[in-house]
Scaffold this active site. Structure first.
Site, short mmCIF file in Angstrom:
data_model
loop_
_atom_site.label_atom_id
_atom_site.label_comp_id
_atom_site.label_asym_id
_atom_site.label_seq_id
_atom_site.Cartn_x
_atom_site.Cartn_y
_atom_site.Cartn_z
N ARG A 148 4.88 23.68 43.91
CA ARG A 148 6.04 22.84 43.60
C ARG A 148 7.22 23.26 44.46
O ARG A 148 7.55 24.43 44.56
CB ARG A 148 6.40 22.93 42.12
CG ARG A 148 7.56 22.01 41.79
CD ARG A 148 7.71 21.80 40.32
NE ARG A 148 8.92 21.05 40.03
CZ ARG A 148 9.36 20.83 38.82
NH1 ARG A 148 8.69 21.29 37.78
NH2 ARG A 148 10.45 20.14 38.62
N ARG A 206 5.17 15.73 40.81
CA ARG A 206 5.12 17.18 40.84
C ARG A 206 3.70 17.69 40.65
O ARG A 206 2.93 17.12 39.88
CB ARG A 206 6.05 17.78 39.80
CG ARG A 206 5.80 17.28 38.41
CD ARG A 206 6.96 17.37 37.48
NE ARG A 206 8.04 16.56 37.96
CZ ARG A 206 9.32 16.80 37.72
NH1 ARG A 206 9.67 17.81 37.00
NH2 ARG A 206 10.25 16.03 38.19
N ASP A 258 4.56 21.02 36.30
CA ASP A 258 5.84 21.09 35.60
C ASP A 258 5.62 21.89 34.32
O ASP A 258 4.79 21.49 33.49
CB ASP A 258 6.34 19.69 35.29
CG ASP A 258 7.76 19.67 34.75
OD1 ASP A 258 8.56 20.55 35.13
OD2 ASP A 258 8.09 18.77 33.96
N ASP A 265 7.86 23.45 31.19
CA ASP A 265 9.18 23.45 30.56
C ASP A 265 9.12 24.21 29.25
O ASP A 265 8.20 24.00 28.44
CB ASP A 265 9.66 22.03 30.27
CG ASP A 265 10.09 21.28 31.53
OD1 ASP A 265 10.71 21.90 32.40
OD2 ASP A 265 9.78 20.08 31.61
#
Length: 180
Positions: A89, A99, A102, A104
């Protein structure tokens, strides 16, 4: 006498819409456990999900894992950012765009953190079916610490807003050493 490290619970969303999306997600989850400071306790199913906000891109594969970690919220943020970079990334040229991976931090214990660098709970989690549905797989009674509502209630409010979340047909048998 050695200091005992306190274990914390965190929910981490994982997603990809480039390359082998499911393998990218699984590799990201595996990397979370490599340091030995975090372990996967539970995992959601994986879902094929429509893009949100920036819609001119491929669909995603998304899921959520519950981890137990001895990392602080900021150390965990550092770790997920390193993992994302190692997976290829780069700095996002389009906000909410394509992407490889990811990761989070959605929730960390019941902490509320708001800094320039990190916001917990994740500031858009309550608006994302691709986050709320997988959390419901793990525990639908999880309470958003700011909104004081369960994730299942938040998900119900999103019904009919056009976000598509479909279980993948081929689910892995285990994730991070945890059988599904």
């Amino acid at each position: 006498m050695a200091e005992v490290e306190t274990a914390h619970l965190a929910l981490i969303s994982v997603g990809s819409n480039m390359g082998d999306k499911l393998d990218n997600c699984l590799a990201g989850i595996a990397a979370l456990t490599e340091s030995g400071r975090s372990k996967v306790l539970k995992s959601s199913r994986f879902y094929r999900t429509s893009p949100v906000d920036y819609t001119d891109q491929a669909w995603f594969v998304n899921g959520v894992v519950m981890i137990e970690t001895t990392l602080s919220p900021f150390d965990l943020l550092d770790e997920v950012q390193v993992i994302q970079r190692k997976m290829g990334r780069t700095k996002d040229t389009v906000r909410f765009g394509p992407r490889v991976l990811d990761l989070d931090i959605l929730l960390y214990d019941d902490l509320v953190i708001h800094t320039d660098r990190l916001t917990i709970p994740h500031p858009r989690m309550h608006k994302r079916a691709f986050v709320l549905k997988p959390i419901c797989d793990i525990n639908s009674s999880v309470v958003h610490p700011v909104l004081d509502e369960t994730v299942v209630r938040l998900l119900t409010r999103l019904d009919g807003d056009g976000q598509q979340v479909h279980p993948l047909r081929d689910q892995p048998a285990e994730i991070g050493g945890v059988s599904l």
